[in-house]
Design a protein around this motif. Structure first.
Motif, PDB file in Angstrom:
ATOM      1  N   ASN A 119      93.135  88.207 -69.196  1.00 53.28           N
ATOM      2  CA  ASN A 119      94.531  87.787 -69.321  1.00 53.28           C
ATOM      3  C   ASN A 119      94.896  87.030 -68.050  1.00 53.28           C
ATOM      4  OD1 ASN A 119      95.265  89.762 -67.303  1.00 53.28           O
ATOM      5  ND2 ASN A 119      95.309  91.316 -68.907  1.00 53.28           N
ATOM      6  N   THR A 120      96.062  86.438 -68.040  1.00 51.51           N
ATOM      7  CA  THR A 120      96.446  85.591 -66.908  1.00 51.51           C
ATOM      8  C   THR A 120      96.700  86.411 -65.647  1.00 51.51           C
ATOM      9  OG1 THR A 120      98.763  85.644 -67.649  1.00 51.51           O
ATOM     10  CG2 THR A 120      97.406  83.812 -68.417  1.00 51.51           C
ATOM     11  N   GLU A 121      97.203  87.628 -65.796  1.00 47.60           N
ATOM     12  CA  GLU A 121      97.534  88.450 -64.624  1.00 47.60           C
ATOM     13  C   GLU A 121      96.282  88.873 -63.856  1.00 47.60           C
ATOM     14  OE1 GLU A 121      98.530  89.135 -67.731  1.00 47.60           O
ATOM     15  OE2 GLU A 121     100.660  88.545 -67.627  1.00 47.60           O
ATOM     16  N   TYR A 148      87.799  82.393 -68.581  1.00 46.69           N
ATOM     17  CA  TYR A 148      88.825  83.093 -69.352  1.00 46.69           C
ATOM     18  C   TYR A 148      88.179  83.408 -70.699  1.00 46.69           C
ATOM     19  CZ  TYR A 148      93.651  84.159 -70.900  1.00 46.69           C
ATOM     20  OH  TYR A 148      94.804  84.785 -71.323  1.00 46.69           O
ATOM     21  N   THR A 182      92.164  88.809 -76.661  1.00 46.30           N
ATOM     22  CA  THR A 182      93.426  88.108 -76.896  1.00 46.30           C
ATOM     23  C   THR A 182      93.643  87.896 -78.389  1.00 46.30           C
ATOM     24  OG1 THR A 182      93.171  86.926 -74.796  1.00 46.30           O
ATOM     25  CG2 THR A 182      94.783  86.046 -76.349  1.00 46.30           C
ATOM     26  N   GLN A 216      98.443  76.823 -74.591  1.00 45.60           N
ATOM     27  CA  GLN A 216      98.902  77.553 -73.407  1.00 45.60           C
ATOM     28  C   GLN A 216      97.726  77.979 -72.533  1.00 45.60           C
ATOM     29  OE1 GLN A 216     101.473  80.837 -74.297  1.00 45.60           O
ATOM     30  NE2 GLN A 216     103.182  79.554 -74.972  1.00 45.60           N
ATOM     31  N   ILE A 217      96.666  78.428 -73.168  1.00 50.07           N
ATOM     32  CA  ILE A 217      95.475  78.841 -72.412  1.00 50.07           C
ATOM     33  C   ILE A 217      94.876  77.644 -71.686  1.00 50.07           C
ATOM     34  CG2 ILE A 217      93.100  79.662 -72.678  1.00 50.07           C
ATOM     35  CD1 ILE A 217      94.214  81.434 -74.993  1.00 50.07           C
ATOM     36  N   PHE A 232      97.063  76.874 -68.668  1.00 54.09           N
ATOM     37  CA  PHE A 232      96.867  77.859 -67.607  1.00 54.09           C
ATOM     38  C   PHE A 232      95.549  77.615 -66.873  1.00 54.09           C
ATOM     39  CE2 PHE A 232      94.696  81.751 -66.312  1.00 54.09           C
ATOM     40  CZ  PHE A 232      95.586  82.267 -65.383  1.00 54.09           C
ATOM     41  N   CYS A 233      94.486  77.415 -67.622  1.00 53.67           N
ATOM     42  CA  CYS A 233      93.179  77.198 -67.006  1.00 53.67           C
ATOM     43  C   CYS A 233      93.165  75.937 -66.159  1.00 53.67           C
ATOM     44  CB  CYS A 233      92.100  77.127 -68.087  1.00 53.67           C
ATOM     45  SG  CYS A 233      91.790  78.709 -68.906  1.00 53.67           S
ATOM     46  N   ASN A 257      94.972  76.439 -62.879  1.00 57.79           N
ATOM     47  CA  ASN A 257      94.490  77.490 -61.979  1.00 57.79           C
ATOM     48  C   ASN A 257      92.997  77.410 -61.669  1.00 57.79           C
ATOM     49  OD1 ASN A 257      96.829  79.624 -61.548  1.00 57.79           O
ATOM     50  ND2 ASN A 257      96.954  78.949 -63.681  1.00 57.79           N
TER      51      ASN A 257
END
Length: 419
Positions: free
Chosen positions: A176-178, A194, A199, A206-207, A210-211, A214
């Motif tokens: 997960n992102t956290e 990831y 999930t 969205q994934i 995020f990737c 980050n």
């Protein structure tokens, strides 16, 4: 008066597609479409996460392996999928009281009655020995306390070993992102995946965002959930996608057609890659020049060093002051290099199998020069004997040196000196 004759030898001239600095900046996935799942299958067994599986996978050409991690009842991080009943059944072990093993029992009980279990510490020591292996973590849990225990154990072990560099070859899977920020507080790992198996109903856009934001450049998806339109949302952001766990060539082809970059697998070997029209050989083509005569040579890079077939070297230096012959003593398992001798083919005396599977093993031959034993690490590849180029040069009083020129060549020069 002694006559010194210096023969200048231009030993190796190798064309590279990219400069040396680009080689050093390669990502773990650049040349690795296959990941050995749970350290890879061995014999008829999969998901053993065993020492023997690790070595077997390396011998078969895997340079990226995934391992499962869990904690024993006394909080030692070990390499095992879990302590559920199914794992006991698959590994042919018996539940005795609590399903969680103590460290002592875990370390002393064989897997499937023949394989050696690994603690996380022992696995890191294997990575220190096999310096070209990347390790993908599958730590499974997402609660902060357990994440911290697991990754503190990995990081502290590497520091205690004095080999913090091993952490640069660890690829951390997050669920997960956290989890990303939690682990970054422990150590600034540089390689991330990831993985989406925890999930439900993933939002691929969205994934991907995020990737991309980050520095997570790989996503892993269960192969049954792979759809081309979802893969495209990830690859549009430059993200590589791996599917797991794929053990059929037909499914592998389907994953590639859908846009996946690679797979996790138990059984598909790097030497099978030609079945999906990918490069399977670990060799790369170079050129060697001896006294202005140029020859094409296949080299293999093992643990960051270039190796070539001893037979090839013997043929190339025939007729020069560096010529030698090879004798094999089957009683003592010794390969004797005799300087000044005339090389003739030794045929099948060293049991060459010519399987074309490119199995690489640390050689168990004893090596001698003019009858005197030398301590040198060699490898057998597809049953043939390979020496490091620099080590070969030293055996004959040569020096071998790499350098880069403006055209992207690597040149190694050597000279031999005769009294």
């Amino acid at each position: 008066m002694k006559l010194k004759q210096i023969i200048a030898v231009l030993l190796t001239s190798i064309f590279l597609c990219t400069p040396v600095y680009a080689e050093q900046n390669k990502k773990w996935y650049d040349e690795n479409r296959l990941v050995a799942h749970a350290l890879g299958a061995i014999e008829d067994k999969k998901e053993t996460n065993s020492k023997e599986a690790f070595i077997h996978s390396w011998s078969n050409g895997y340079k990226v392996m995934e391992a499962d991690f869990c904690l024993t009842s006394d909080d030692t991080l070990v390499v095992r999928h879990d302590f559920d009943q199914d794992s006991y059944y698959n590994l042919e072990q018996i539940v005795n009281g609590s399903t969680e093993m103590t460290t002592s029992r875990f370390s002393n009980e064989k897997i499937n009655f023949r394989y050696t279990s690994l603690t996380a510490t022992q696995l890191l020591y294997l990575m220190a020995e096999y310096e070209d292996v990347y390790l993908i973590t599958d730590t499974k849990y997402t609660d902060t306390e357990r994440i911290q225990k697991q990754f503190h154990a990995i990081v502290n072990t590497a520091k205690t070993m004095g080999r913090e560099d091993i952490l640069d070859r660890i690829v951390v899977q997050i669920y997960n992102t956290e989890m990303l920020s939690t682990i970054k507080e422990i150590h600034p790992f540089t390689n991330w995946i990831y993985t989406l198996y925890q999930t439900p109903n993933p939002d691929y856009e969205q994934i991907a965002a995020f990737c991309s934001e980050n520095g997570v450049d790989v996503v892993t998806i269960n192969y049954e959930a792979v759809k081309k339109e979802n893969i495209q949302k990830l690859t549009a952001k430059g993200i590589k996608v791996y599917a797991h766990t794929v053990n059929r060539i037909l499914d592998f082809k389907r994953m590639l057609d859908a846009g996946c970059y690679g797979i996790y697998t138990d059984y598909i070997k790097p030497y099978d890659l030609d079945l999906v029209n990918m490069k399977k050989t670990p060799f790369w083509a170079g050129r060697m020049m001896i006294n202005q005569k140029e020859s094409n040579i296949n080299f293999n890079t093992i643990m960051g060093k270039d190796y070539m077939k001893l037979r090839d070297f013997a043929i190339l230096v025939s007729g020069t002051d560096a010529q030698f012959e090879i004798k094999y003593d089957s009683v003592t398992n010794t390969v004797n290099i005799i300087k000044g001798g005339v090389y003739t083919s030794i045929g099948n005396e060293m049991l060459l199998d010519k399987s074309q599977k490119y199995i690489t093993k640390k050689s168990n031959y004893n090596i001698a020069v003019d009858g005197t034993a030398v301590n040198i690490q060699c490898y057998t590849i597809d049953g043939d004997l390979y020496f490091n180029v620099e080590d070969l040069a030293k055996l004959f009083g040569m020096s071998a040196e790499k350098r880069q020129d403006s055209k992207g060549y690597i040149l190694a020069t050597a000279s031999i000196q005769k009294e």
